[in-house]
Design a protein around this motif. Structure first.
Motif, PDB file in Angstrom:
ATOM      1  N   GLU A  39     -63.160 -73.095 142.276  1.00 26.06           N
ATOM      2  CA  GLU A  39     -62.946 -72.894 143.703  1.00 26.06           C
ATOM      3  C   GLU A  39     -62.068 -71.672 143.947  1.00 26.06           C
ATOM      4  N   TYR A  40     -61.073 -71.465 143.089  1.00 28.81           N
ATOM      5  CA  TYR A  40     -60.236 -70.281 143.246  1.00 28.81           C
ATOM      6  C   TYR A  40     -61.030 -69.017 142.926  1.00 28.81           C
ATOM      7  N   ARG A  41     -61.977 -69.108 141.994  1.00 27.82           N
ATOM      8  CA  ARG A  41     -62.816 -67.944 141.687  1.00 27.82           C
ATOM      9  C   ARG A  41     -63.665 -67.571 142.897  1.00 27.82           C
ATOM     10  N   ALA A  42     -64.156 -68.578 143.594  1.00 29.36           N
ATOM     11  CA  ALA A  42     -64.967 -68.323 144.787  1.00 29.36           C
ATOM     12  C   ALA A  42     -64.142 -67.609 145.847  1.00 29.36           C
ATOM     13  N   GLU A  43     -62.887 -67.999 145.995  1.00 27.07           N
ATOM     14  CA  GLU A  43     -62.026 -67.339 146.971  1.00 27.07           C
ATOM     15  C   GLU A  43     -61.687 -65.921 146.544  1.00 27.07           C
ATOM     16  N   ASP A  44     -61.579 -65.696 145.235  1.00 26.52           N
ATOM     17  CA  ASP A  44     -61.344 -64.344 144.745  1.00 26.52           C
ATOM     18  C   ASP A  44     -62.499 -63.434 145.163  1.00 26.52           C
ATOM     19  N   THR A  45     -63.719 -63.949 145.119  1.00 33.62           N
ATOM     20  CA  THR A  45     -64.876 -63.155 145.551  1.00 33.62           C
ATOM     21  C   THR A  45     -64.732 -62.749 147.006  1.00 33.62           C
ATOM     22  N   VAL A  46     -64.296 -63.682 147.843  1.00 32.41           N
ATOM     23  CA  VAL A  46     -64.101 -63.371 149.262  1.00 32.41           C
ATOM     24  C   VAL A  46     -62.991 -62.338 149.421  1.00 32.41           C
ATOM     25  N   SER A  67     -48.433 -70.000 134.224  1.00 29.22           N
ATOM     26  CA  SER A  67     -48.162 -70.657 132.946  1.00 29.22           C
ATOM     27  C   SER A  67     -49.052 -71.887 132.762  1.00 29.22           C
ATOM     28  N   SER A  68     -49.270 -72.647 133.832  1.00 25.02           N
ATOM     29  CA  SER A  68     -50.055 -73.879 133.737  1.00 25.02           C
ATOM     30  C   SER A  68     -51.539 -73.608 133.493  1.00 25.02           C
ATOM     31  N   ARG A  69     -52.047 -72.510 133.995  1.00 27.27           N
ATOM     32  CA  ARG A  69     -53.463 -72.197 133.856  1.00 27.27           C
ATOM     33  C   ARG A  69     -53.771 -71.407 132.582  1.00 27.27           C
ATOM     34  N   GLY A  70     -52.826 -70.596 132.119  1.00 26.66           N
ATOM     35  CA  GLY A  70     -53.076 -69.793 130.931  1.00 26.66           C
ATOM     36  C   GLY A  70     -53.637 -68.425 131.283  1.00 26.66           C
ATOM     37  N   ARG A  71     -53.419 -67.469 130.407  1.00 25.41           N
ATOM     38  CA  ARG A  71     -53.792 -66.074 130.643  1.00 25.41           C
ATOM     39  C   ARG A  71     -55.271 -65.893 131.003  1.00 25.41           C
ATOM     40  N   GLN A  72     -56.173 -66.365 130.141  1.00 23.73           N
ATOM     41  CA  GLN A  72     -57.595 -66.120 130.347  1.00 23.73           C
ATOM     42  C   GLN A  72     -58.109 -66.793 131.616  1.00 23.73           C
ATOM     43  N   SER A  73     -57.632 -67.982 131.883  1.00 26.74           N
ATOM     44  CA  SER A  73     -58.054 -68.688 133.084  1.00 26.74           C
ATOM     45  C   SER A  73     -57.642 -67.930 134.335  1.00 26.74           C
ATOM     46  N   VAL A  74     -56.405 -67.464 134.375  1.00 29.76           N
ATOM     47  CA  VAL A  74     -55.909 -66.734 135.546  1.00 29.76           C
ATOM     48  C   VAL A  74     -56.669 -65.428 135.731  1.00 29.76           C
ATOM     49  N   LEU A  75     -56.953 -64.724 134.638  1.00 25.69           N
ATOM     50  CA  LEU A  75     -57.681 -63.464 134.742  1.00 25.69           C
ATOM     51  C   LEU A  75     -59.124 -63.686 135.190  1.00 25.69           C
ATOM     52  N   ARG A  76     -59.685 -64.844 134.865  1.00 21.57           N
ATOM     53  CA  ARG A  76     -61.023 -65.166 135.359  1.00 21.57           C
ATOM     54  C   ARG A  76     -60.993 -65.466 136.856  1.00 21.57           C
ATOM     55  N   GLN A  77     -59.937 -66.121 137.285  1.00 21.06           N
ATOM     56  CA  GLN A  77     -59.853 -66.551 138.681  1.00 21.06           C
ATOM     57  C   GLN A  77     -59.560 -65.412 139.636  1.00 21.06           C
ATOM     58  N   ALA A 138     -42.335 -59.234 144.237  1.00 20.17           N
ATOM     59  CA  ALA A 138     -42.870 -59.859 143.014  1.00 20.17           C
ATOM     60  C   ALA A 138     -43.400 -58.793 142.063  1.00 20.17           C
ATOM     61  N   ARG A 139     -43.757 -59.217 140.836  1.00 24.38           N
ATOM     62  CA  ARG A 139     -44.279 -58.286 139.826  1.00 24.38           C
ATOM     63  C   ARG A 139     -45.791 -58.404 139.711  1.00 24.38           C
ATOM     64  N   ASP A 140     -46.408 -57.313 139.320  1.00 23.40           N
ATOM     65  CA  ASP A 140     -47.845 -57.265 139.124  1.00 23.40           C
ATOM     66  C   ASP A 140     -48.282 -58.311 138.090  1.00 23.40           C
ATOM     67  N   LEU A 141     -49.420 -58.955 138.324  1.00 32.25           N
ATOM     68  CA  LEU A 141     -49.898 -60.009 137.429  1.00 32.25           C
ATOM     69  C   LEU A 141     -50.035 -59.512 135.990  1.00 32.25           C
ATOM     70  N   HIS A 142     -50.631 -58.362 135.801  1.00 29.03           N
ATOM     71  CA  HIS A 142     -50.843 -57.861 134.444  1.00 29.03           C
ATOM     72  C   HIS A 142     -49.516 -57.535 133.757  1.00 29.03           C
ATOM     73  N   ASP A 143     -48.552 -57.013 134.526  1.00 34.78           N
ATOM     74  CA  ASP A 143     -47.224 -56.755 133.952  1.00 34.78           C
ATOM     75  C   ASP A 143     -46.586 -58.061 133.503  1.00 34.78           C
ATOM     76  N   HIS A 144     -46.718 -59.078 134.347  1.00 36.31           N
ATOM     77  CA  HIS A 144     -46.143 -60.381 134.020  1.00 36.31           C
ATOM     78  C   HIS A 144     -46.750 -60.938 132.737  1.00 36.31           C
ATOM     79  N   LEU A 145     -48.062 -60.862 132.618  1.00 37.26           N
ATOM     80  CA  LEU A 145     -48.740 -61.401 131.439  1.00 37.26           C
ATOM     81  C   LEU A 145     -48.410 -60.607 130.185  1.00 37.26           C
TER      82      LEU A 145
END
Length: 212
Positions: A39-46, A67-77, A138-145
């Motif tokens: 569902e979050y991926r669908a919103e990312d498309t919008v 942290s709860s979702r993990g790197r790959q999951s967040v980058l997919r979303q 806040a900090r950029d997502l990629h910087d944070h990861l």
């Protein structure tokens, strides 16, 4: 006006419809996952479609969510690059559209989300200001990861000891490493974060959200 939102099967559809209707700006803040990843991926498309259409878009994630979702999951979303930022600040989930309406929601573990639709101007102004100010600081997502992924467990523990003000001998003993190894980790961290003092190092890692 404030109206309670009901977490039924139309919950995600209603939020997405609200987002699609954005004319100028959309801000989404996610503190805790309450819906499936898809569902979050669908919103990312919008969000990407809004961004490509010239709308102002911002996505704010909590460090706990990432942290709860993990790197790959967040980058997919979420794929909007610098429009996605991560913060340690506490907040509830929110979707704010055109500063005219906002959905605010949260959920305790194992419970259905509860939320409210807000259209009262004064409250909307407070919610919008908080969300956008937090996003800007806040900090950029990629910087944070990349920062967190580049540090091993011992290095993160050294950061905690430094911030706590522990003496080198005490910190080394607590971590189960030699004094020489502990000091080598400190020196490596100072080089990595381009600082010349331990105080500056403590400030820097706090800014990056590496503590707590």
């Amino acid at each position: 006006m404030t109206v309670e939102l009901h977490a039924d099967e139309r919950w995600a559809q209603n939020l997405r419809r609200m987002l699609v209707g954005a004319r100028h700006e959309a801000v989404m803040a996610i503190a805790r996952p309450v819906r499936p990843e898809t569902e979050y991926r669908a919103e990312d498309t919008v969000f990407r479609q809004l961004h490509e259409a010239g709308k102002q878009v911002r996505v704010l994630l909590s460090a706990a969510y990432v942290s709860s979702r993990g790197r790959q999951s967040v980058l997919r979303q979420f794929t909007l690059g610098s429009r996605i930022r991560v913060t340690d600040t506490e907040f509830c989930n929110a979707l704010i559209v055109d500063r005219e309406r906002a959905a605010l929601w949260s959920a305790a573990p194992g419970e259905a989300p509860r939320g409210y639709l807000v259209a009262e101007p004064a409250l909307l102004g407070v919610v919008h200001q908080f969300a956008t100010r937090t996003w800007h600081s806040a900090r950029d997502l990629h910087d944070h990861l990349e920062v967190r992924d580049g540090l091993d467990v011992v290095a993160l523990a050294v950061v905690e000891q430094l911030y706590a003000g522990a003496k080198d001998e005490t910190a080394a003993r607590a971590l189960g490493v030699s004094l020489r190894t502990y000091r080598r980790y400190v020196a490596q961290l100072m080089t990595r974060f381009e600082v010349s003092t331990r105080f500056q190092l403590g400030v820097r890692v706090r800014e990056l959200g590496l503590l707590g």
